[in-house]
Design an enzyme around this catalytic site. Structure first.
Site, PDB file in Angstrom:
ATOM      1  N   TYR A 451       0.854  -1.191   0.000  1.00 49.11           N
ATOM      2  CA  TYR A 451       0.000   0.000   0.000  1.00 49.11           C
ATOM      3  C   TYR A 451       0.886   1.235   0.000  1.00 49.11           C
ATOM      4  O   TYR A 451       1.699   1.433   0.910  1.00 49.11           O
ATOM      5  CB  TYR A 451      -0.903   0.015   1.235  1.00 49.11           C
ATOM      6  N   ASP A 546       9.332   3.362   0.866  1.00 52.59           N
ATOM      7  CA  ASP A 546       8.137   3.941   1.466  1.00 52.59           C
ATOM      8  C   ASP A 546       8.219   3.666   2.967  1.00 52.59           C
ATOM      9  O   ASP A 546       7.885   2.590   3.438  1.00 52.59           O
ATOM     10  CB  ASP A 546       6.878   3.301   0.862  1.00 52.59           C
ATOM     11  N   LYS A 574       3.122   9.897   8.675  1.00 46.67           N
ATOM     12  CA  LYS A 574       2.697   9.519  10.020  1.00 46.67           C
ATOM     13  C   LYS A 574       3.574  10.153  11.089  1.00 46.67           C
ATOM     14  O   LYS A 574       3.333  11.251  11.536  1.00 46.67           O
ATOM     15  CB  LYS A 574       2.649   7.993  10.148  1.00 46.67           C
TER      16      LYS A 574
END
Length: 748
Positions: A451, A546, A574
């Site tokens: 993802y 990522d 985040k």
């Protein structure tokens, strides 16, 4: 005491049958399979059941041999050990056995009269008929063999000639139920025989076969959960669990010394104490998906749903209102949980409190960013000072934009330049665009199932490897025309894709989640990233990490520091703003990052357009800077990692003790608890994917609801993020709650 839970089941069964009048003094014997072992717990010989204690129960192996332990009690097991052992060897679906001399069924034992199919209920639970087992003396191998021959039929109740009865079940409750049903049927049959001998009518053969077919289907499903399982990880009951408290004390002692935390200094370290054995984890995950699903008992699921109906009424009321103004009722996928979303009023450290006042242990941690724990006071106070001075945004440059970039470079030296953006999705978009601009190539390869946000280019092979554009509704084909996917861990396929792309103008970048797709749901082998780095160098492609989840969570050096692999570009999110909004950015080599100048530096060349009015606002940049400072000062990533170790090891112990096929493993503070394995399905087996995807997803949702009803918030019932706030006491409390949930699983 070893195998205490199985011993307790035996005692509870005896108590139940005594209360119902099925056992008298010492007649009969009862046993329960020990999950995950070729052992069973059985009542001792010639012992009063009314006085029986857990420590009095004997452990016997599947060869019928007594296995003494150090309980200090030296009782001999039942003389019928051989009979019980033969049944367990013959029938993998049997987890409990009852042998009694109850009066009405015993009358048929003296008549040597089998019970035919009188009702469909009888056939559904006991079998086609209650057959007579040929006589042999008690406690002999002859009787054990006679019983074994009959139980192979798939029936669950038998009458032993001139001896008594045997009833078996998929769990202790079912064995007792089958024994009670046998006595009920025996009474009815005896009454019918004494009324008009020879005139007893049975149910039609077709109905009998339909009912028996349902019984056999259940037995095969339960049996497969044992025969297709792998041996669980053995965690001794007396093994000390890893301690987050000890690491916290050590870290604070080091910080209190003259040593200043910095890149590579001792107090920092990494969250992963030992990298998981990926080969073993994948073997267990494949075994999980090979088995039928193992979820909550129906009555337990009803209790879980009742919790939401009665204890979460305020949450339901406001989220039902939200459906009228918000598509789907929530603004983010993480906020939806089965059967309906919870509305949270308060977050503090390791806990969340909902609108109804219910308190939960928070293993969601906002999806991963709050490594320090939710609503962390020291950061909030310093951020408030910045906001008081300049407000959340100025529209012009602020010093914390630079300070954030500098502190990121301090702990991640490979990020020579950093560009703040609004989210992880935006950062991935920018990284891909930058890679294409820098290399002049257009093709991008990702790992299937990973993802990388919801941008047009990356909604490809999303979550399920091999599904290409299955989730790309609303995205034109041109947007994904230059995106390719390789199956997880398949370096050979990745190399073939790179070769194929040469014919299409070359590969601009390979994008990976360094711990594996979906934050390690399919954990990457320890050397995977280094080998991808080599392939990128060979084919002139940029390597993009990522690190939206792993950045700072694995340690201040991120996954790049832990694995010792230097990517060309790194996507952060985040944790980069400590849980505050506008959490995203991309950084990397200075020559590559130069393309993000957007012409502002006055140079010509391959500049790209990225940005956002609120990107790099003082509020978020200051929050990120202060949060990273606090993580360095406190050693938060390492403490959170040890909390993850403690949680994982404790879960593995529970899984072992219950004999469940579930799989628990962690990469530091990223903890996975797979109960259905739905995330492991892929298009290499499309029939299985289409057939089982919905059922396995539903099970994952139901288990997530059960955890919530017992005071634990997880990410979709299968992933947990630990934080510095998760002390040993918090983790132990959580493990006690997981224990309660696992006790509700079918067949336990």
């Amino acid at each position: 005491m070893q195998h205490r839970r199985s011993r307790q089941h035996v005692v509870d069964m005896c108590r139940t049958m005594l209360a119902r009048g099925y056992l008298k003094a010492t007649e009969g014997n009862v046993s329960v399979r020990v999950p995950g072992h070729r052992l069973y717990a059985v009542t001792p010989s010639n012992y009063d059941y009314d006085r029986m204690r857990v420590e009095d129960i004997c452990i016997v192996d599947f060869d019928g041999r007594h296995v003494p332990d150090d309980s200090g009690v030296d009782l001999k097991p039942s003389i019928e050990c051989g009979m019980h052992a033969n049944i367990y060897r013959e029938r993998a679906d049997v987890n409990a056995i009852v042998h009694t001399h109850q009066p009405y069924a015993s009358a048929l034992a003296f008549l040597r009269k089998p019970i035919p199919a009188l009702t469909d209920e009888q056939v559904r639970f006991l079998g086609r008929e209650v057959a007579i087992i040929d006589y042999a003396p008690s406690g002999t191998s002859f009787l054990a063999r006679n019983v074994q021959k009959k139980v192979a039929s798939g029936d669950n109740a038998f009458i032993i000639a001139n001896h008594g009865v045997v009833a078996v079940g998929t769990d202790p409750d079912r064995a007792v139920f089958n024994m009670a049903l046998l006595e009920k049927v025996s009474i009815a049959y005896l009454l019918a025989l004494t009324s008009e001998a020879g005139k007893v009518h049975t149910i039609p053969t077709a109905i009998r076969e339909i009912a028996f077919g349902k019984l056999r289907a259940d037995e095969k499903r339960i049996a497969a959960q044992i025969t297709e399982a792998v041996e669980p990880l053995r965690v001794p009951a007396d093994e000390s669990l890893p301690s987050a408290d000890a690491v916290a004390a050590e870290t604070m002692a080091a910080v209190g010394s003259d040593e200043v935390p910095g890149a590579g200094s001792t107090p920092l370290g990494y969250a992963i104490s030992a990298y998981p054995d990926v080969e073993d984890v994948m073997r267990r995950l494949k075994a999980l998906t090979a088995q039928p699903i193992r979820g909550l008992r129906h009555d337990a699921l009803l209790d879980v749903l009742n919790y939401f109906d009665t204890k979460c009424r305020a949450s339901k009321e406001i989220t039902d209102r939200a459906k009228r103004r918000i598509p789907g009722g929530v603004q983010h996928n993480l906020a939806f949980n089965y059967p309906f979303p919870l509305a949270i009023e308060k977050a503090e450290g390791a806990y969340l409190v909902d609108r109804d006042g219910n308190t939960y242990i928070d293993f969601l941690q906002a999806g991963g960013p709050t490594i320090l724990g939710s609503n962390y006071g020291p950061v909030n106070e310093r951020v408030a000072e910045v906001v008081r001075d300049c407000g959340p945004v100025t529209g012009l440059f602020h010093e914390y934009e630079l300070k954030l970039a500098e502190i990121i470079h301090r702990y991640m030296p490979h990020i020579q330049m950093y560009r703040s953006l609004g989210s992880g999705t935006e950062a991935v978009m920018a990284a891909v665009r930058g890679a294409r601009a820098f290399t002049g190539k257009k093709m991008v390869i990702k790992v299937g199932g990973a993802y990388h946000g919801w941008s047009d280019t990356m909604v490809y092979g999303l979550r399920v490897p091999g599904t290409y554009r299955m989730n790309a509704k609303g995205i034109p084909f041109g947007a994904t025309a230059r995106t390719r996917e390789a199956f997880p861990h398949d370096l050979g396929q990745l190399k073939r894709k790179l070769i194929e792309n040469r014919l299409r103008g070359g590969t601009a970048a390979v994008v990976v989640e360094p711990v594996g797709p979906e934050s390690g749901t399919r954990p990457a082998p320890r050397d995977f990233n280094a080998k991808v780095r080599e392939l990128c160098d060979e084919f002139g492609a940029l390597l993009i990490f990522d690190e939206v989840v792993t950045g700072f969570r694995l340690g201040l050096g991120g996954a790049a520091g832990y694995f010792g692999v230097t990517p060309d570009l790194t996507v952060l999110g985040k944790a980069v703003s400590g849980g505050y909004p506008m959490a995203g950015g991309v950084g990397g080599r200075a020559d590559v990052m130069a393309v993000f100048g957007s012409g502002l530096d006055g140079r010509s060349g391959a500049h790209i357009q990225v940005g956002g009015t609120l990107s790099a606002n003082p509020l978020s940049c200051a929050a990120g800077y202060f949060a990273i400072e606090e993580m360095a000062r406190t050693g938060a990533p390492v403490i959170a990692g040890r909390a993850g170790d403690r949680l994982t090891r404790g879960l593995q112990r529970l899984i072992d003790s219950y004999g469940l096929p579930y799989v628990a493993y962690n990469q530091g503070s990223i903890v996975h608890l797979e109960c259905s394995g739905v995330m492991l399905l892929d298009m290499r087996n499309p029939v299985k994917l289409l057939k089982e995807n919905k059922a396995r997803k539903r099970l994952m949702e139901q288990m997530g609801a059960a955890y919530t009803a017992h005071g634990i918030i997880t990410l979709a019932g299968s992933r947990m993020y630990t934080s510095m706030a998760d002390t040993d006491a918090v983790i132990d409390d959580a493990l006690a709650r997981f224990d309660q949930v696992f006790a509700l699983v079918e067949g336990v």
